[in-house]
Write a protein that holds these residues in place. Structure first.
Motif, PDB file in Angstrom:
ATOM      1  N   ARG A   1     -25.892  60.797  95.898  1.00 52.58           N
ATOM      2  CA  ARG A   1     -25.356  61.349  97.322  1.00 52.58           C
ATOM      3  C   ARG A   1     -25.510  60.160  98.164  1.00 52.58           C
ATOM      4  NH1 ARG A   1     -25.806  65.426 100.054  1.00 52.58           N
ATOM      5  NH2 ARG A   1     -26.140  66.929  98.415  1.00 52.58           N
ATOM      6  N   MET A   2     -24.595  59.790  99.113  1.00 54.06           N
ATOM      7  CA  MET A   2     -24.582  58.947 100.345  1.00 54.06           C
ATOM      8  C   MET A   2     -23.560  59.297 101.331  1.00 54.06           C
ATOM      9  SD  MET A   2     -21.985  56.407 100.287  1.00 54.06           S
ATOM     10  CE  MET A   2     -22.846  54.931 100.755  1.00 54.06           C
ATOM     11  N   SER A   3     -23.844  59.003 102.630  1.00 53.28           N
ATOM     12  CA  SER A   3     -22.970  58.848 103.667  1.00 53.28           C
ATOM     13  C   SER A   3     -22.978  57.658 104.396  1.00 53.28           C
ATOM     14  CB  SER A   3     -23.370  60.093 104.709  1.00 53.28           C
ATOM     15  OG  SER A   3     -23.347  61.467 104.177  1.00 53.28           O
ATOM     16  N   PHE A   4     -21.790  57.534 104.959  1.00 52.62           N
ATOM     17  CA  PHE A   4     -21.564  56.652 106.079  1.00 52.62           C
ATOM     18  C   PHE A   4     -20.542  57.050 106.978  1.00 52.62           C
ATOM     19  CE2 PHE A   4     -18.681  55.441 102.354  1.00 52.62           C
ATOM     20  CZ  PHE A   4     -17.541  54.936 102.905  1.00 52.62           C
ATOM     21  N   VAL A   5     -20.664  55.976 108.116  1.00 50.47           N
ATOM     22  CA  VAL A   5     -19.487  56.135 108.842  1.00 50.47           C
ATOM     23  C   VAL A   5     -18.468  54.645 108.825  1.00 50.47           C
ATOM     24  CG1 VAL A   5     -20.463  57.873 110.439  1.00 50.47           C
ATOM     25  CG2 VAL A   5     -20.912  55.624 110.862  1.00 50.47           C
ATOM     26  N   THR A   6     -17.287  54.962 109.318  1.00 49.48           N
ATOM     27  CA  THR A   6     -16.490  53.826 109.517  1.00 49.48           C
ATOM     28  C   THR A   6     -15.521  54.319 110.688  1.00 49.48           C
ATOM     29  OG1 THR A   6     -14.582  52.706 108.270  1.00 49.48           O
ATOM     30  CG2 THR A   6     -14.590  55.022 107.783  1.00 49.48           C
TER      31      THR A   6
ATOM     32  N   ALA B   1     -30.316  66.478 107.630  1.00 46.92           N
ATOM     33  CA  ALA B   1     -30.885  64.920 107.235  1.00 46.92           C
ATOM     34  C   ALA B   1     -29.928  64.453 105.830  1.00 46.92           C
ATOM     35  CB  ALA B   1     -32.485  65.159 106.777  1.00 46.92           C
ATOM     36  N   LEU B   2     -29.217  65.581 104.981  1.00 45.33           N
ATOM     37  CA  LEU B   2     -28.592  65.044 103.928  1.00 45.33           C
ATOM     38  C   LEU B   2     -27.430  64.289 104.390  1.00 45.33           C
ATOM     39  CD1 LEU B   2     -29.095  67.809 101.388  1.00 45.33           C
ATOM     40  CD2 LEU B   2     -30.369  65.536 101.364  1.00 45.33           C
ATOM     41  N   LEU B   3     -26.910  64.502 105.621  1.00 44.74           N
ATOM     42  CA  LEU B   3     -25.742  63.692 105.973  1.00 44.74           C
ATOM     43  C   LEU B   3     -25.626  62.807 106.526  1.00 44.74           C
ATOM     44  CD1 LEU B   3     -23.412  67.083 106.398  1.00 44.74           C
ATOM     45  CD2 LEU B   3     -23.569  65.532 104.573  1.00 44.74           C
ATOM     46  N   LYS B   4     -27.085  62.288 107.082  1.00 44.83           N
ATOM     47  CA  LYS B   4     -27.142  61.242 108.089  1.00 44.83           C
ATOM     48  C   LYS B   4     -26.561  59.834 107.369  1.00 44.83           C
ATOM     49  CE  LYS B   4     -30.034  63.332 111.203  1.00 44.83           C
ATOM     50  NZ  LYS B   4     -29.324  63.391 112.694  1.00 44.83           N
ATOM     51  N   PRO B   5     -25.754  59.237 107.941  1.00 48.38           N
ATOM     52  CA  PRO B   5     -25.144  57.984 107.506  1.00 48.38           C
ATOM     53  C   PRO B   5     -26.189  56.891 107.142  1.00 48.38           C
ATOM     54  CG  PRO B   5     -24.850  57.934 109.823  1.00 48.38           C
ATOM     55  CD  PRO B   5     -25.560  59.581 109.482  1.00 48.38           C
ATOM     56  N   ALA B   6     -25.860  56.222 105.994  1.00 48.58           N
ATOM     57  CA  ALA B   6     -26.605  55.037 105.605  1.00 48.58           C
ATOM     58  C   ALA B   6     -26.455  53.686 106.469  1.00 48.58           C
ATOM     59  CB  ALA B   6     -26.435  54.681 104.199  1.00 48.58           C
ATOM     60  N   PHE B   7     -25.089  53.724 106.704  1.00 46.37           N
ATOM     61  CA  PHE B   7     -24.394  52.465 107.537  1.00 46.37           C
ATOM     62  C   PHE B   7     -23.128  52.723 108.175  1.00 46.37           C
ATOM     63  CE2 PHE B   7     -23.173  52.113 103.194  1.00 46.37           C
ATOM     64  CZ  PHE B   7     -21.826  51.998 103.339  1.00 46.37           C
ATOM     65  N   MET B   8     -22.769  51.918 108.975  1.00 44.32           N
ATOM     66  CA  MET B   8     -21.639  51.836 109.659  1.00 44.32           C
ATOM     67  C   MET B   8     -20.854  50.641 109.008  1.00 44.32           C
ATOM     68  SD  MET B   8     -18.941  51.915 111.637  1.00 44.32           S
ATOM     69  CE  MET B   8     -19.248  52.736 113.266  1.00 44.32           C
ATOM     70  N   LEU B   9     -19.622  51.046 108.579  1.00 45.61           N
ATOM     71  CA  LEU B   9     -18.564  50.001 108.031  1.00 45.61           C
ATOM     72  C   LEU B   9     -17.668  49.781 109.233  1.00 45.61           C
ATOM     73  CD1 LEU B   9     -17.623  48.359 105.512  1.00 45.61           C
ATOM     74  CD2 LEU B   9     -16.528  50.496 104.864  1.00 45.61           C
ATOM     75  N   PHE B  10     -17.727  48.707 110.012  1.00 39.46           N
ATOM     76  CA  PHE B  10     -16.855  48.463 111.053  1.00 39.46           C
ATOM     77  C   PHE B  10     -15.988  47.552 110.495  1.00 39.46           C
ATOM     78  CE2 PHE B  10     -15.796  46.642 115.238  1.00 39.46           C
ATOM     79  CZ  PHE B  10     -15.595  48.073 115.905  1.00 39.46           C
ATOM     80  N   LEU B  11     -14.690  47.971 110.765  1.00 42.43           N
ATOM     81  CA  LEU B  11     -13.487  47.135 110.312  1.00 42.43           C
ATOM     82  C   LEU B  11     -12.592  46.339 111.115  1.00 42.43           C
ATOM     83  CD1 LEU B  11     -12.311  50.210 107.824  1.00 42.43           C
ATOM     84  CD2 LEU B  11     -13.911  48.194 107.515  1.00 42.43           C
TER      85      LEU B  11
ATOM     86  N   VAL C   1      -8.745  54.457 110.449  1.00 40.52           N
ATOM     87  CA  VAL C   1      -9.148  55.219 111.854  1.00 40.52           C
ATOM     88  C   VAL C   1      -9.607  54.603 112.675  1.00 40.52           C
ATOM     89  CG1 VAL C   1     -11.546  55.441 110.976  1.00 40.52           C
ATOM     90  CG2 VAL C   1     -10.873  56.991 112.703  1.00 40.52           C
ATOM     91  N   GLY C   2      -9.495  54.433 113.887  1.00 41.57           N
ATOM     92  CA  GLY C   2      -9.499  53.807 115.317  1.00 41.57           C
ATOM     93  C   GLY C   2      -9.114  54.508 116.404  1.00 41.57           C
ATOM     94  N   PRO C   3      -9.433  54.057 117.575  1.00 44.31           N
ATOM     95  CA  PRO C   3     -10.587  53.234 117.859  1.00 44.31           C
ATOM     96  C   PRO C   3     -11.958  53.658 118.048  1.00 44.31           C
ATOM     97  CG  PRO C   3      -9.409  53.707 119.763  1.00 44.31           C
ATOM     98  CD  PRO C   3      -8.874  54.429 118.732  1.00 44.31           C
ATOM     99  N   LEU C   4     -13.033  53.108 117.751  1.00 46.17           N
ATOM    100  CA  LEU C   4     -14.282  53.610 118.006  1.00 46.17           C
ATOM    101  C   LEU C   4     -14.394  53.800 119.538  1.00 46.17           C
ATOM    102  CD1 LEU C   4     -17.003  54.700 117.145  1.00 46.17           C
ATOM    103  CD2 LEU C   4     -18.005  52.353 117.381  1.00 46.17           C
TER     104      LEU C   4
ATOM    105  N   PHE D   1     -13.924  58.212 115.058  1.00 50.07           N
ATOM    106  CA  PHE D   1     -14.443  57.448 113.580  1.00 50.07           C
ATOM    107  C   PHE D   1     -14.590  58.688 112.302  1.00 50.07           C
ATOM    108  CE2 PHE D   1     -18.153  59.853 115.620  1.00 50.07           C
ATOM    109  CZ  PHE D   1     -18.764  60.260 114.457  1.00 50.07           C
ATOM    110  N   GLY D   2     -14.676  58.015 111.173  1.00 54.15           N
ATOM    111  CA  GLY D   2     -14.746  58.922 109.934  1.00 54.15           C
ATOM    112  C   GLY D   2     -15.969  58.818 109.493  1.00 54.15           C
ATOM    113  N   LEU D   3     -16.591  59.930 109.246  1.00 57.90           N
ATOM    114  CA  LEU D   3     -17.785  60.220 108.348  1.00 57.90           C
ATOM    115  C   LEU D   3     -17.440  60.525 106.905  1.00 57.90           C
ATOM    116  CD1 LEU D   3     -20.772  60.670 108.222  1.00 57.90           C
ATOM    117  CD2 LEU D   3     -20.637  63.305 108.796  1.00 57.90           C
ATOM    118  N   VAL D   4     -17.916  59.548 105.910  1.00 59.28           N
ATOM    119  CA  VAL D   4     -17.565  59.846 104.444  1.00 59.28           C
ATOM    120  C   VAL D   4     -18.834  60.033 104.124  1.00 59.28           C
ATOM    121  CG1 VAL D   4     -16.876  58.668 102.454  1.00 59.28           C
ATOM    122  CG2 VAL D   4     -15.848  57.956 104.714  1.00 59.28           C
ATOM    123  N   ASN D   5     -19.038  61.377 103.331  1.00 57.14           N
ATOM    124  CA  ASN D   5     -20.064  61.931 102.550  1.00 57.14           C
ATOM    125  C   ASN D   5     -19.701  62.028 101.033  1.00 57.14           C
ATOM    126  OD1 ASN D   5     -22.745  63.412 102.577  1.00 57.14           O
ATOM    127  ND2 ASN D   5     -21.389  65.096 101.722  1.00 57.14           N
ATOM    128  N   ILE D   6     -20.362  61.834 100.113  1.00 62.28           N
ATOM    129  CA  ILE D   6     -20.427  61.854  98.581  1.00 62.28           C
ATOM    130  C   ILE D   6     -21.401  62.440  97.973  1.00 62.28           C
ATOM    131  CG2 ILE D   6     -20.147  60.535  96.415  1.00 62.28           C
ATOM    132  CD1 ILE D   6     -18.838  58.065  98.197  1.00 62.28           C
TER     133      ILE D   6
END
Length: 649
Positions: free
Chosen positions: A228-233, A267-277, A515-518, A548-553
């Motif tokens: 599992r992992m989460s990140f935002v973009t 806690a399980l959904l806390k993002p690991a990083f921001m993928l800023f495009l 997605v945008g804008p932040l 922004f988008g939150l991606v959770n796997i």
């Protein structure tokens, strides 16, 4: 009869107010500020001229004899007709009966123009930020973390970098390295890789110049935590927009809203990083003050000087979230397509390299170019591998024979990545692009992959083939448009029915979430729509200054066994408004159709009567841009013919 001067006063007053409203609250476009200040000069000069002529005849010398006096009396009578405080304040016209109201309406227009001036220059003049110091974490792997910091005070040298596990306050600090020299060649920035870390562990770091922060390493591949992992973009940010006079000129509301929203997650959904495009800075919006390296550097410093980075919600700050970055046009020049040698690209690339590339993931193992010349990146985190394409550095002019958005080396690298099987436990290939893959946006379409459809087809065919062959799922992420659009691209071999290809439907195919804008303006007109069955619209959400988008796997148990599930949550102005889910079997079954996507939640209200109006404006803009482009091409061809004819003569 209404005099020409009164028309000029009223028209220039209306222009000031309307244009300033658009500029400060709607779209901070570069043409608006010159219009505002030019209109103010016209307005003030015309107003005082008209107000002077409207003085009572006994208070001013007569000129031009009887006829002139009669003409003035006639104009003065017209001024008296319907003369009121409300009319004066609304129209900007002078009031003969009350000079105070004339001054008041003039001050309103001057004040509006001063607000525009404040938005334009306060951050640039009052916050030059040469002395800004900060530290941040970029790419994080199971055993390493990239640390980027800036320290312009040479008295702080050498800077010692240390770290320790956050859960053990009594543990001694481990010294990773010492930076003895920082100078203007890197705008006083430096990058240090923290090594020998434990996977899936919470760390804190400390610099001897008093900068501190925290981060969490990625889980070890093959472990249950790696399922599992989460990140935002997201993409696109501009300080203090929509404009507020009481706000700090470098405040970024979208960063603060995102920080608050992420703090509420379990806690399980806390993002690991921001993928800023892309579009981390806007060098040319609302006004380009220069194109030198120093100008570009100063814009990065201003963003990193924003108080929003330290905005706390539940003890979390945005600066502690690892950010990794892609380049886009406003970090260079609007709609940039002139390669990496033409000015101002070299000046723009310098701070992007020092502030962002130095903290980014590694370049692909097969980059087909010298690593020092590569600005595309690849990495694996938990159940997903990532390829971050650069759609600006190597692109040529769009919509031309053999146009390329990636360049030869990057295209080869991307195709190699797509066609390479992933190791066990990795079920997703996520490809990010600063501009959308879909051609469903009909204004500015040539600035997206829509201007490079031949190359897009090559990439899509490789993606469809990889999904069929490897039983892995490919997801596309993009930004740039200041709107949200979810699109799917069905594999032609699926031979879907017409019902399965209808607009605004979930279903089969490669999926893109753009997605945008932040934190920036959003388009008030409607420019996204499906026109064929190649790009099937899933969802369109244009409104909202902060998205922004939150991606959770995560892995789940499905009816046919264990599946890896990707959930995309769209946040608009801090709230979840739409959720979509994709899945892939954990046990790979190449050649089998992947499950269709499905909508989990939709809080977006249906478009009202104004949608037709907004869509019509978008269509008019689309037609206008096409007409202007054709007129420009015809003009250039005519000039070329004239030059040839002149040469022959």
């Amino acid at each position: 009869m209404v005099s020409l001067r009164r028309v000029v006063v009223a028209a220039s007053s209306a222009t000031i107010r309307l244009t300033a409203f658009v500029f400060l609250r709607w779209i901070p476009g570069y043409p608006f500020s010159p219009i505002i200040f030019t209109s103010l000069i016209i307005y003030l000069s015309s107003l005082f001229s008209l107000a002077k002529d409207d003085q009572p005849s006994e208070d001013r010398p007569e000129k031009g004899g009887k006829n002139s006096t009669k003409e003035h009396v006639h104009e003065s009578d017209a001024t008296d007709s319907g003369d009121s405080a409300l009319k004066t304040l609304l129209t900007g016209l002078p009031s003969k009966g009350s000079p105070a109201w004339t001054w008041a309406t003039a001050l309103i227009n001057v004040g509006v123009a001063l607000l525009a001036l404040d938005f334009l220059v306060r951050g640039f003049l009052v916050y030059p930020t040469e002395d800004v110091t900060f530290s941040r974490i970029g790419y994080v792997s199971p055993t390493t973390a990239n640390l980027v910091f800036r320290e312009p005070d040479t008295a702080q040298l050498p800077v010692v970098v240390s770290y320790q596990e956050a859960s053990q306050n009594t543990q001694k600090w481990i010294q990773e390295g010492t930076v003895y020299k920082i100078d203007n060649s890197t705008d006083f920035t430096a990058a240090v890789k923290l090594k020998n870390l434990k996977p899936g562990t919470h760390y804190r770091y400390s610099l001897s110049n008093n900068n501190t922060g925290t981060f969490v390493t990625s889980p070890r591949p093959g472990t249950p935590e790696a399922n599992r992992m989460s990140f935002v973009t997201s993409s696109c940010l501009k300080p203090n927009f929509p404009y507020s006079i009481v706000s700090h000129p470098l405040r970024v509301p979208g960063i603060e809203q995102m920080t608050e929203a992420l703090a509420k997650l379990p806690a399980l959904l806390k993002p690991a990083f921001m993928l800023f495009l892309g579009d981390f800075i806007y060098i040319d919006v609302p006004f380009r003050f220069g194109s030198s390296m120093d100008h570009y550097r100063s814009e990065y410093r201003r963003i990193y000087s924003s108080p929003s980075w330290d905005f706390k919600s539940d003890n979390a700050t945005a600066i502690d979230l690892p950010w990794i970055h892609t380049l886009d046009d406003h970090e260079i020049e609007n709609d940039w397509s002139k390669g990496n040698k033409t000015a101002p690209y070299p000046a723009a690339a310098d701070p992007f390299t020092h502030y962002h590339v130095s903290g980014n993931p590694p370049v692909p193992a097969k980059s087909f170019a010298h690593p020092d010349d590569v600005t595309y990146f690849s990495f694996v985190n938990g159940p997903a591998s990532f390829f971050m394409v650069d759609t600006r550095t190597y692109r040529s002019e769009p919509s031309q024979p053999n146009s390329t958005i990636l360049g030869y080396a990057q295209l080869r690298s991307l195709l190699h990545y797509i066609s390479t099987p992933e190791p066990p436990g990795v079920h997703w290939k996520i490809i990010s692009s600063s501009v959308p893959f879909t051609k469903n946006w009909h204004v500015g379409n040539t600035d997206t992959w829509g201007g490079f459809l031949d190359e897009r087809r090559i990439v899509f065919e490789a993606m469809w083939r990889a999904e069929r062959t490897f039983g892995i799922r490919i997801v596309l992420l993009s930004g740039d448009r200041h709107e949200f659009g979810a699109t799917r691209f069905p594999d032609p071999e699926l031979a879907l029915s017409s019902d399965e290809l209808q607009p605004n439907t979930a279903g089969l195919g490669l999926h893109e979430f753009s997605v945008g804008p932040l934190s920036m303006f959003y388009l008030p007109i409607r420019t996204y729509r499906q026109t064929d069955t190649e790009d099937v619209a899933v969802k369109y959400a244009p409104d909202g200054n902060n998205k922004f988008g939150l991606v959770n796997i995560a892995e789940e148990v499905g009816s046919s066994g264990r599946i890896s599930v990707l959930t995309y949550s769209l946040y608009v102005d801090g709230e979840v408004v739409w959720k979509y889910q994709l899945s892939v079997p954990v046990r790979r079954t190449g050649g089998r159709t992947l499950p269709p996507g499905r909508v989990l939640e939709d809080k977006l209200t249906r478009e009202g009567w104004d949608a037709v109006f907004k869509t019509a404006i978008g269509t008019i803009e689309e037609i206008g841009s096409v007409v202007l482009k054709k007129a420009r091409v015809a003009y250039e061809e005519l000039l070329e013919r004239l030059q040839k004819a002149e040469g022959l003569n």
